[in-house]
Motif scaffolding. Structure first.
Motif, short mmCIF file in Angstrom:
data_model
loop_
_atom_site.label_atom_id
_atom_site.label_comp_id
_atom_site.label_asym_id
_atom_site.label_seq_id
_atom_site.Cartn_x
_atom_site.Cartn_y
_atom_site.Cartn_z
N LYS A 122 8.55 3.86 3.01
CA LYS A 122 7.99 4.23 2.14
C LYS A 122 6.80 5.69 2.09
O LYS A 122 7.72 6.78 1.45
N GLY B 77 1.01 2.84 -2.49
CA GLY B 77 0.96 1.98 -3.91
C GLY B 77 2.37 3.06 -5.08
O GLY B 77 2.65 1.79 -5.83
N LYS C 62 -5.39 -6.21 -8.00
CA LYS C 62 -4.60 -4.72 -7.26
C LYS C 62 -4.66 -3.87 -7.60
O LYS C 62 -4.77 -4.02 -8.88
N GLU D 142 -2.26 -1.51 -8.64
CA GLU D 142 -0.67 -1.44 -9.33
C GLU D 142 -0.06 -3.39 -9.32
O GLU D 142 0.11 -3.63 -8.44
N TRP E 35 2.73 -4.46 -8.16
CA TRP E 35 3.92 -4.65 -7.80
C TRP E 35 3.70 -4.58 -6.04
O TRP E 35 1.71 -4.31 -5.90
MG MG Z 1 1.82 -1.87 -3.17
#
Ligand code: MG
Ligand code: CTP
Ligand code: K
Length: 181
Positions: free
Chosen positions: A109, A117, A177, A179, A181
């Motif tokens: 990422k 995130g 959390k 987000e 996902w």
């Molecule tokens: Mg994440």
């Protein structure tokens, strides 16, 4: 193997890989694994991958594998088919491999310019499967081949993204959390 049986075996076998990432969410915080280091002015992994989250996640996965192993024969009797027990190496491969997959996904990422995130569809949902299964096969090939038939692997690949989406939406709604996902 009947379809329901395959689904139950797949889920049972994957519990030690499924739970560590969720446990890490609860345990996260503290020192990031990358120590703040960067590569091409982007963080190596980011603040979302911590030593504590990784250690707690792996430990929770190992404990779950031990608990499932203890109750496997009773569960098999109740279900009318065999659910697997875990060897120590298989448990380590599943739990540790799952955490490693998540860490490698964060590395990817950051290299692709995604901030902590950020969403990375498919990678977010399957990173831990793609890494934990080969690591488990490397650590204990006999155990792996006795549990992960092609049918079980197919079920894992299909149900994992669904479970991942579901658990993350729940964790998000519960405020655990940032987000969904
Ligand atoms: Mg994440
Ligand atoms: N976490 C952790 N250590 C890990 C994995 C997760 O401490 N090895 C914790 C962190 O608090 C993290 C949270 O669990 O923020 C959610 O995990 P995840 O969604 O994987 O991390 P993100 O913060 O979204 O970061 P990234 O973009 O790198 O995935
Ligand atoms: K992740």
């Amino acid at each position: 193997m009947a379809v329901l049986e395959t689904i139950v075996v797949a889920f049972w076998a994957m519990v030690p890989a499924y739970v560590p990432n969720n446990a890490a969410v609860l345990a996260g915080g503290g020192r990031p694994i990358d120590g703040g280091r960067t590569l091409n002015s982007k963080r190596l992994l980011g603040d979302g991958k911590t030593w504590r989250g990784t250690a707690v996640g792996t430990t929770v996965g190992l404990i779950l594998a031990a608990v499932l192993t203890l109750i496997a024969s009773d569960a098999s009797e109740a279900l009318g088919f065999e659910v697997p027990t875990f060897t120590a190496l298989a448990a380590l491969g599943l739990a540790g491999g799952a955490m490693l997959g998540d860490i490698l996904a964060s590395f990817l990422k950051r290299r692709t310019g995604r901030d902590r995130g950020a969403m990375f569809p498919i990678v977010d949902q399957l990173d831990f499967v793609v890494v934990s299964l080969p690591v488990t096969a490397l650590l204990d090939i006999d155990w792996f081949l006795s549990v992960f038939t092609w049918e079980v692997i197919l079920v894992v690949v299909v149900i994992t993204p669904l479970l991942h989406v579901l658990t993350n939406v729940i964790a998000y709604r519960l405020g655990l959390k940032d987000e969904p996902w």
